[in-house]
Scaffold this active site. Sequence first.
Site, short mmCIF file in Angstrom:
data_model
loop_
_atom_site.label_atom_id
_atom_site.label_comp_id
_atom_site.label_asym_id
_atom_site.label_seq_id
_atom_site.Cartn_x
_atom_site.Cartn_y
_atom_site.Cartn_z
N ASP A 154 -3.07 4.60 -2.41
CA ASP A 154 -4.14 5.16 -1.59
C ASP A 154 -4.59 6.53 -2.11
O ASP A 154 -3.74 7.39 -2.39
CB ASP A 154 -3.59 5.30 -0.16
CG ASP A 154 -4.65 5.60 0.86
OD1 ASP A 154 -5.53 4.75 1.05
OD2 ASP A 154 -4.60 6.68 1.49
N HIS B 284 -11.22 -3.06 3.30
CA HIS B 284 -11.15 -2.71 4.72
C HIS B 284 -11.93 -1.43 5.05
O HIS B 284 -11.99 -1.05 6.22
CB HIS B 284 -9.68 -2.51 5.10
CG HIS B 284 -9.08 -1.34 4.40
ND1 HIS B 284 -8.87 -1.31 3.04
CD2 HIS B 284 -8.69 -0.12 4.85
CE1 HIS B 284 -8.38 -0.13 2.68
NE2 HIS B 284 -8.25 0.60 3.77
N ASP B 285 -12.46 -0.76 4.03
CA ASP B 285 -13.25 0.45 4.27
C ASP B 285 -14.74 0.19 4.09
O ASP B 285 -15.54 1.11 4.19
CB ASP B 285 -12.86 1.55 3.26
CG ASP B 285 -11.45 2.09 3.49
OD1 ASP B 285 -10.99 2.07 4.65
OD2 ASP B 285 -10.81 2.51 2.51
N GLU C 36 -6.32 3.90 -6.07
CA GLU C 36 -7.64 4.03 -5.43
C GLU C 36 -8.17 5.43 -5.74
O GLU C 36 -7.47 6.42 -5.53
CB GLU C 36 -7.53 3.86 -3.92
CG GLU C 36 -8.89 3.91 -3.24
CD GLU C 36 -8.84 4.41 -1.79
OE1 GLU C 36 -9.75 4.05 -1.03
OE2 GLU C 36 -7.93 5.17 -1.42
N ASP D 240 0.86 -1.17 0.00
CA ASP D 240 0.00 0.00 0.00
C ASP D 240 0.90 1.23 0.00
O ASP D 240 1.81 1.33 0.82
CB ASP D 240 -0.87 -0.01 1.27
CG ASP D 240 -2.27 0.49 1.00
OD1 ASP D 240 -2.40 1.53 0.35
OD2 ASP D 240 -3.22 -0.18 1.45
C1 NOJ Z 1 -8.25 5.23 1.91
C2 NOJ Z 1 -7.93 4.05 2.79
O1 NOJ Z 1 -8.40 2.89 2.18
C3 NOJ Z 1 -8.58 4.32 4.13
O2 NOJ Z 1 -8.56 3.21 4.97
C4 NOJ Z 1 -7.86 5.48 4.74
O3 NOJ Z 1 -8.50 5.84 5.96
C5 NOJ Z 1 -7.86 6.70 3.82
N1 NOJ Z 1 -7.57 6.36 2.45
C6 NOJ Z 1 -6.84 7.69 4.26
O4 NOJ Z 1 -5.56 7.16 4.00
#
Ligand code: NOJ
Length: 560
Positions: free
Chosen positions: A217, A333-334, A259, A115
């Site tokens: 990210d 994970h989000d 992302e 990541d």
């Molecule tokens: C996206 C990530 O997937 C998330 O978990 C994170 O809180 C935010 N970006 C900030 O890095």
Amino acid sequence: MTAHAPPPHAAPNAASERTERWWHRATGYQVYPRSFADSNGDGMGDIPGITSKLGHLSDLGIGFIWLSPVYASPMIDNGYDIADYRNIAPEFGTLDDMDHLIAEARERGIGIVMDLVVNHSSSLHHWFQAARASRDCAQHDYYIWRDPAPDGGPPDDARAAFGGPAWTYCEEVGQYYFHFFSPAQPDLNWQNPALRAEIYDMMRWWLDRGIAGFRMDVISLIGKDVDARVYEEGPDLHPFLQEMHREVLAGRDVLTIGESWSVSIETGLLYCGRDRDELDMVFEFSHIREGWHPELGKFAPKPFDLVAFKRALFSWQDLTREDGWHALFLSNHDLPRQVSFYADDRAHRRPAAKTLATVLHLLKGTPFVYQGEEIGMTNARFERIDQYRDLETLNHFEEQIAQGVSPEAFLAGANRNSRDHSRTPMQWNAAPHGGFTTGTPWIQANPNFGEVNVEQDMVHSDSVFAHYRRLIALRKESDLVTFGHTVQLMQDDPDIIAFERRLGDERLFVIANFTAQDRERELPPELAGQADCLVCSHTPRGEIPRFLRLVPYESLAWKL
Ligand code: NOJ
């Protein structure tokens, strides 16, 4: 060129005239390190824990792991706040452990995709520590500072994604710094060439250690112009990505996935189109946002609308038909657990988990499995806010309660959509805490671990794991699954997802019932007849009938 996984024959592919890359047939698997496997009983997953589970992943057949951040971090956002890009958080292990994981994974033909969190660092990074102490050091300009407004307040009223203002005042330098997320995550100033050079150097350092690529990210934020209040996909985004490609990625056979919460079908190919020399694919969220309340956001989700979901999903299939490539996912994970969000995680958990996989894995693109998805793990359904750990959920709770939302209403939304549902410990067996740790886990395990766990699933005649393994293997074997183009059928059907994949004379027909009731549909006459049933959630059928009756959450795929 790194030597992580054997790149298969590089052959031009008829469907897109694109050279085949190793990741075209590979399936990714996301590991969220703190919740995967704890090797030392401190209640926190770690790198040796991941290494000890490589057998499970190799059995599943995945081609690479996307490893959520393991770098040194104060863990305000569970590692998405990096304090040292070239070191490992002690709770996760050491650099030696990381090298060992890379080597052991490579032995099994599995690449490690790290990541890359470079929109922001942690406020504890030494760059920020220097930057906040003085305006007269090189690192000050590595971050985004603005003078106070005439009344001494922040430069503008921008809000941070995790609640509160996006500007925080720093007395030592008499300025505000910008943070898109929390104050502990100051945004890096990509306008500064020395900062960019530091990042590129760090990326090369990791690639030279043998990793297989990066998941980047919130990458669409790096080209922002805060004065114009343009944050996503700002004017310098693509020039920066092209520079990164030239400086770091060109000539290396690695995988990059960006992302982006803002990318649309209008902008998608700017990132991953042929000859763009930027990224290989993007995680885009239009199908995910479909499940959110248009004004109130994720903590007030609206009922799932399959037709709108299909529109979002298939528009990206159309977009990437001739050019670009797609990253396919329903969970990470989000996000909540997919079987809970999109389907029925109680009466129909197993078939629903399989059917979600059938649909996703038979689309064109690179599918990603989020840890636990392969055994149909579900949302936790916490009863109290103190059972949550995620700063986004906790901050929004405070904000919304202050605005008059009732705790019950907020918890109902959080129980559907909080990020913590995917962060509860991986359920390996029926031992305490699902066998994740011998200590006390940092977040409570889902109480259903006795019934939903890897050991139990593997021996079950209806194994979800076996279904995933079949789908993952099929992609490796089949050009049709990998490169065929997608034709959606039954667009307006509110209960059914159906589509074909076509490559030359070959055709694959996929159909799935997304309801908890039986559904019967008349199929196009040219599909009916003997066919090879490649995948099924229940029992195989050797023939495609004119009138097909599907039981709840049944899915089938036939090769015609
Ligand atoms: C996206 C990530 O997937 C998330 O978990 C994170 O809180 C935010 N970006 C900030 O890095």
